[in-house]
Design a protein around this motif. Structure first.
Motif, short mmCIF file in Angstrom:
data_model
loop_
_atom_site.label_atom_id
_atom_site.label_comp_id
_atom_site.label_asym_id
_atom_site.label_seq_id
_atom_site.Cartn_x
_atom_site.Cartn_y
_atom_site.Cartn_z
N UNK A 1 -17.52 -2.82 1.34
CA UNK A 1 -16.66 -2.37 0.23
C UNK A 1 -17.46 -1.61 -0.80
N UNK A 2 -16.81 -0.53 -1.33
CA UNK A 2 -17.47 0.23 -2.40
C UNK A 2 -16.59 0.39 -3.64
N UNK A 3 -15.25 0.32 -3.49
CA UNK A 3 -14.38 0.53 -4.65
C UNK A 3 -13.45 -0.64 -4.92
N UNK A 4 -13.58 -1.72 -4.17
CA UNK A 4 -12.65 -2.84 -4.32
C UNK A 4 -12.74 -3.41 -5.74
N UNK A 5 -11.60 -3.85 -6.21
CA UNK A 5 -11.50 -4.38 -7.56
C UNK A 5 -12.24 -5.69 -7.66
N UNK B 1 -6.30 6.64 -11.99
CA UNK B 1 -6.25 5.17 -12.00
C UNK B 1 -5.46 4.65 -10.80
N UNK B 2 -4.31 5.26 -10.52
CA UNK B 2 -3.48 4.82 -9.40
C UNK B 2 -4.21 5.00 -8.07
N UNK B 3 -4.91 6.11 -7.93
CA UNK B 3 -5.66 6.35 -6.69
C UNK B 3 -6.79 5.33 -6.54
N UNK B 4 -7.48 5.03 -7.63
CA UNK B 4 -8.57 4.05 -7.60
C UNK B 4 -8.03 2.65 -7.28
N UNK B 5 -6.91 2.30 -7.90
CA UNK B 5 -6.28 1.00 -7.62
C UNK B 5 -5.90 0.92 -6.14
N UNK B 6 -5.30 1.97 -5.63
CA UNK B 6 -4.87 1.98 -4.23
C UNK B 6 -6.06 1.84 -3.30
N UNK B 7 -7.14 2.56 -3.57
CA UNK B 7 -8.34 2.47 -2.74
C UNK B 7 -8.92 1.06 -2.79
N UNK C 1 0.83 -1.21 0.00
CA UNK C 1 0.00 0.00 0.00
C UNK C 1 0.86 1.25 0.00
N UNK C 2 2.00 1.19 0.66
CA UNK C 2 2.92 2.34 0.68
C UNK C 2 3.37 2.68 -0.73
#
Length: 105
Positions: free
Chosen positions: A101-105, A82-88, A47-48
């Motif tokens: 969960x609301x944004x999990x892949x 995209x990176x922020x969405x992936x991280x979330x 996550x870091x």
């Protein structure tokens, strides 16, 4: 963009990165072999590293916005989102109960 390889390819395409080793060290803050170890899969990344990537892309997008190259700004801004969405999504998969969960892949 759904994985780190897509973001790397975009950065390479606009000339902000030349190798996966450089992407690993400069954009993800890890060793030069990190991308090959995680195989570009965000689920395998820390996550870091994902947060650092999103922060670096946000800063780069702000710099590109001030320049005359609008095409580069749009690409980098898209990669930042995209990176922020992936991280979330990765955060939610690891730390949020499935029913919340609301944004999990």
């Amino acid at each position: 963009m759904t994985d780190l390889t897509d973001i790397y390819d975009m950065l390479k395409g606009v000339g902000l990165c030349s190798t996966q080793a450089e992407f690993s060290t400069e954009w993800l803050g890890r060793s030069s072999h990190y991308m090959s170890q995680i195989k570009g899969d965000p689920a395998n990344a820390s996550l870091t590293s994902l947060r650092l990537l999103a922060a670096e892309l946000q800063l780069t997008a702000l710099i590109a916005k001030g320049s005359a190259d609008n095409a580069t700004f749009r690409k980098v801004h898209g990669a930042w989102v995209a990176a922020q969405t992936i991280c979330d999504g990765v955060f939610e998969q690891r730390h949020v109960p499935p029913f919340l969960r609301i944004t999990a892949i």
